[in-house]
Design a protein around this motif. Sequence first.
Motif, PDB file in Angstrom:
ATOM      1  N   PHE A  60      28.929  -2.394   1.656  1.00  0.00           N
ATOM      2  CA  PHE A  60      28.591  -0.980   2.106  1.00  0.00           C
ATOM      3  C   PHE A  60      29.769   0.054   2.058  1.00  0.00           C
ATOM      4  O   PHE A  60      29.058   1.099   1.972  1.00  0.00           O
ATOM      5  N   LYS A  61      30.801  -0.186   1.694  1.00  0.00           N
ATOM      6  CA  LYS A  61      31.757   0.828   1.742  1.00  0.00           C
ATOM      7  C   LYS A  61      31.896   1.644   0.351  1.00  0.00           C
ATOM      8  O   LYS A  61      32.248   2.570   0.298  1.00  0.00           O
ATOM      9  N   SER A  62      31.284   0.916  -0.717  1.00  0.00           N
ATOM     10  CA  SER A  62      31.147   1.570  -1.960  1.00  0.00           C
ATOM     11  C   SER A  62      29.807   2.297  -1.863  1.00  0.00           C
ATOM     12  O   SER A  62      28.641   2.045  -1.891  1.00  0.00           O
ATOM     13  N   ASN A  65      27.247   1.317  -4.489  1.00  0.00           N
ATOM     14  CA  ASN A  65      26.357   0.522  -4.409  1.00  0.00           C
ATOM     15  C   ASN A  65      25.040   0.805  -3.864  1.00  0.00           C
ATOM     16  O   ASN A  65      23.988   0.712  -3.964  1.00  0.00           O
ATOM     17  N   ILE A  66      25.448   1.881  -2.611  1.00  0.00           N
ATOM     18  CA  ILE A  66      24.180   2.633  -1.918  1.00  0.00           C
ATOM     19  C   ILE A  66      23.300   3.281  -2.952  1.00  0.00           C
ATOM     20  O   ILE A  66      22.233   3.123  -3.066  1.00  0.00           O
ATOM     21  N   ASN A  80      22.745   8.148   6.170  1.00  0.00           N
ATOM     22  CA  ASN A  80      23.682   8.745   5.179  1.00  0.00           C
ATOM     23  C   ASN A  80      25.212   8.275   5.560  1.00  0.00           C
ATOM     24  O   ASN A  80      26.035   7.808   4.959  1.00  0.00           O
ATOM     25  N   ASP A  81      25.474   8.536   6.824  1.00  0.00           N
ATOM     26  CA  ASP A  81      26.658   8.399   7.438  1.00  0.00           C
ATOM     27  C   ASP A  81      26.958   7.019   7.802  1.00  0.00           C
ATOM     28  O   ASP A  81      28.128   6.211   7.744  1.00  0.00           O
ATOM     29  N   ASP A  82      25.798   6.024   8.160  1.00  0.00           N
ATOM     30  CA  ASP A  82      26.144   4.755   8.407  1.00  0.00           C
ATOM     31  C   ASP A  82      24.821   3.851   7.600  1.00  0.00           C
ATOM     32  O   ASP A  82      24.168   3.482   8.051  1.00  0.00           O
ATOM     33  N   PRO A  83      25.104   3.637   6.261  1.00  0.00           N
ATOM     34  CA  PRO A  83      24.124   2.809   5.710  1.00  0.00           C
ATOM     35  C   PRO A  83      23.814   1.502   5.966  1.00  0.00           C
ATOM     36  O   PRO A  83      22.726   0.833   5.944  1.00  0.00           O
TER      37      PRO A  83
END
Length: 171
Positions: A60-62, A65-66, A80-83
Motif C-alpha cells: 500500500f505504500k507504493s 501499485n495504487i 487518496n490519503d489512505d488507500p
Amino acid sequence: MSDTNAPSQVQAVPAHLADTAAKDLESCVDPKRLEEEPKNPWLYPPPGRAPTQKVTDAWFKSLSNIARVEKCSGKKFKSNDDPQCSLHSSYPVVFTSTNGRLKAPFPKQYLVMIALGDVHRKNGLVTNAGTASLASGQDLVIDGDGEMYFSEGGGGKALFLVLDLVGEETG
C-alpha cells in the motif's frame, strides 16, 4: 475496463519481505492437507499464524501499485490519503492441487495476488493470469467478478488483498 489479470512487471513489494512471509506461511500449513484437499483451490493457515502485515503495508505504500490497480480496474480507491481503507480483507493462501474453475470468487471486488515466493502454473498460479509465473514480491490484479482457472499442482504461496473500489468502470 483495462487489462485485468495484468502481471506487475516490477516488484510490488520487496522480495525479501515476500520470501520471509512465504517461509512463515509454509510452517503454518500441513503439507498433507495440500495433497488431500478434495475441492478448494487454496488453503488458509490457522488464524494469526502467518504474519503478512509487513507485506500488506509495503504494497500500500507504493503509489505505483495504487495507480496500476486503478488503471487495470477503471475504478478508484476510497481515499487518496489512505488507500488501505479500501482493503476489504487480506489473507495468505497456499494453493492446493485441486484443478478446475472458480466462478466470480470475489463479486464486485478486485483481488491483488502477491506472490510469496515464486508462483507459477505448476504450483497454483491461475492459468488465465496472463503470465506463466510471478517472481516473489510481484503481483497480479484480478477482477473478482471473473473466473479463475486452476491447473493441477499446488504448494505455491500468495497473499490475497481483496479490495472494495469505487466508481464506474471507465473502459
